[in-house]
Motif scaffolding. Structure first.
Motif, short mmCIF file in Angstrom:
data_model
loop_
_atom_site.label_atom_id
_atom_site.label_comp_id
_atom_site.label_asym_id
_atom_site.label_seq_id
_atom_site.Cartn_x
_atom_site.Cartn_y
_atom_site.Cartn_z
N GLU A 22 42.09 30.40 42.23
CA GLU A 22 43.20 31.23 42.69
C GLU A 22 43.61 32.26 41.64
O GLU A 22 43.86 33.42 41.96
CB GLU A 22 44.40 30.34 43.04
CG GLU A 22 45.57 31.10 43.61
CD GLU A 22 46.73 30.18 43.95
OE1 GLU A 22 47.88 30.63 43.80
OE2 GLU A 22 46.49 29.02 44.33
N ILE A 23 43.64 31.84 40.38
CA ILE A 23 43.97 32.77 39.29
C ILE A 23 42.93 33.88 39.21
O ILE A 23 43.27 35.06 39.10
CB ILE A 23 44.08 32.00 37.94
CG1 ILE A 23 45.33 31.13 37.93
CG2 ILE A 23 44.08 32.96 36.76
CD1 ILE A 23 45.43 30.18 36.76
N VAL A 24 41.66 33.52 39.27
CA VAL A 24 40.58 34.52 39.20
C VAL A 24 40.64 35.46 40.39
O VAL A 24 40.45 36.68 40.25
CB VAL A 24 39.21 33.82 39.07
CG1 VAL A 24 38.08 34.82 39.21
CG2 VAL A 24 39.11 33.09 37.75
N ASN A 25 40.93 34.93 41.57
CA ASN A 25 41.06 35.78 42.76
C ASN A 25 42.22 36.76 42.62
O ASN A 25 42.11 37.91 43.05
CB ASN A 25 41.23 34.93 44.01
CG ASN A 25 39.96 34.22 44.41
OD1 ASN A 25 38.86 34.61 44.00
ND2 ASN A 25 40.09 33.17 45.19
N ASN A 26 43.32 36.32 42.00
CA ASN A 26 44.45 37.23 41.75
C ASN A 26 44.04 38.36 40.80
O ASN A 26 44.40 39.52 41.03
CB ASN A 26 45.64 36.47 41.17
CG ASN A 26 46.33 35.60 42.20
OD1 ASN A 26 46.18 35.78 43.40
ND2 ASN A 26 47.09 34.62 41.72
N PHE A 27 43.28 38.02 39.76
CA PHE A 27 42.82 39.06 38.83
C PHE A 27 41.86 40.02 39.52
O PHE A 27 41.91 41.23 39.29
CB PHE A 27 42.17 38.43 37.60
CG PHE A 27 43.10 37.64 36.73
CD1 PHE A 27 44.47 37.88 36.74
CD2 PHE A 27 42.62 36.64 35.91
CE1 PHE A 27 45.33 37.14 35.95
CE2 PHE A 27 43.47 35.90 35.11
CZ PHE A 27 44.83 36.14 35.12
N SER A 28 40.99 39.50 40.38
CA SER A 28 40.07 40.35 41.13
C SER A 28 40.83 41.31 42.04
O SER A 28 40.47 42.48 42.16
CB SER A 28 39.11 39.50 41.96
OG SER A 28 38.32 38.70 41.13
N ALA A 29 41.89 40.81 42.67
CA ALA A 29 42.70 41.65 43.54
C ALA A 29 43.39 42.77 42.76
O ALA A 29 43.50 43.90 43.24
CB ALA A 29 43.74 40.81 44.26
N ILE A 30 43.81 42.47 41.54
CA ILE A 30 44.44 43.50 40.69
C ILE A 30 43.43 44.59 40.36
O ILE A 30 43.74 45.78 40.43
CB ILE A 30 45.01 42.86 39.41
CG1 ILE A 30 46.21 41.98 39.77
CG2 ILE A 30 45.41 43.93 38.40
CD1 ILE A 30 46.65 41.06 38.66
N VAL A 31 42.22 44.19 40.00
CA VAL A 31 41.17 45.17 39.67
C VAL A 31 40.90 46.07 40.88
O VAL A 31 40.85 47.30 40.74
CB VAL A 31 39.87 44.45 39.22
CG1 VAL A 31 38.72 45.43 39.13
CG2 VAL A 31 40.08 43.75 37.89
N GLU A 32 40.79 45.48 42.06
CA GLU A 32 40.51 46.26 43.26
C GLU A 32 41.69 47.15 43.64
O GLU A 32 41.51 48.28 44.09
CB GLU A 32 40.11 45.33 44.40
CG GLU A 32 38.76 44.70 44.15
CD GLU A 32 38.40 43.60 45.13
OE1 GLU A 32 39.17 43.37 46.09
OE2 GLU A 32 37.35 42.96 44.91
N ARG A 33 42.91 46.66 43.45
CA ARG A 33 44.10 47.45 43.76
C ARG A 33 44.20 48.68 42.85
O ARG A 33 44.66 49.73 43.25
CB ARG A 33 45.35 46.58 43.60
CG ARG A 33 46.63 47.29 44.00
CD ARG A 33 47.86 46.42 43.84
NE ARG A 33 48.14 46.22 42.42
CZ ARG A 33 48.48 45.06 41.87
NH1 ARG A 33 48.58 43.97 42.61
NH2 ARG A 33 48.72 44.97 40.58
N GLU A 34 43.70 48.53 41.62
CA GLU A 34 43.74 49.64 40.66
C GLU A 34 42.54 50.56 40.79
O GLU A 34 42.35 51.45 39.97
CB GLU A 34 43.83 49.09 39.23
CG GLU A 34 45.12 48.35 38.93
CD GLU A 34 46.32 49.26 38.95
OE1 GLU A 34 46.25 50.40 38.45
OE2 GLU A 34 47.37 48.82 39.47
N GLY A 35 41.69 50.35 41.79
CA GLY A 35 40.57 51.25 42.04
C GLY A 35 39.25 50.82 41.45
O GLY A 35 38.30 51.59 41.42
N GLY A 36 39.14 49.58 40.99
CA GLY A 36 37.90 49.10 40.41
C GLY A 36 37.18 48.14 41.32
O GLY A 36 37.62 47.85 42.44
N THR A 37 36.05 47.64 40.84
CA THR A 37 35.28 46.64 41.58
C THR A 37 34.85 45.53 40.63
O THR A 37 34.50 45.79 39.48
CB THR A 37 34.01 47.25 42.23
OG1 THR A 37 33.23 47.86 41.19
CG2 THR A 37 34.35 48.26 43.28
#
Length: 105
Positions: A22-37
């Motif tokens: 869940e923590i890693v998924n939250n970090f992944s969502a932040i990266v995608e929200r900021e325009g990254g992959t």
């Protein structure tokens, strides 16, 4: 401009697998929200640390590789710092062309 980064996160060994995911998924969502992959996520499991870190001798190591703009790094690191369960991390900018660096040597 997208730059390639690597994030190594040391999570508390007391967290369950689902909590870590869940923590890693939250970090992944932040990266995608900021325009990254997010390119790759490696969960190395619980391993011994080289020295005690915040009174822990073991921790769950998670490595994330991603492409993101530079401004996204600050937002990701801010969120990593305030997340319970994370007790050490490092963000590294990866070389643009690793093959070119070895040819010059």
């Amino acid at each position: 401009m997208m730059t390639r980064y690597e994030e190594l996160i040391l999570l508390s060994p007391e967290l369950g697998v689902e909590e870590c995911r869940e923590i890693v998924n939250n970090f992944s969502a932040i990266v995608e929200r900021e325009g990254g992959t997010v390119l790759k996520v490696d969960d190395w499991g619980v391993k011994d640390t080289a020295y005690p870190v915040r009174k822990f001798n073991r921790g769950r190591y998670v490595r994330m590789e991603m492409n993101m703009p530079g401004k996204a790094v600050a937002e990701l690191e801010r969120n990593v710092r305030i997340t319970d369960g994370v007790f050490k991390f490092i963000t590294v900018r990866l070389a643009e062309t690793p093959a070119a660096a070895t040819e010059e040597a």
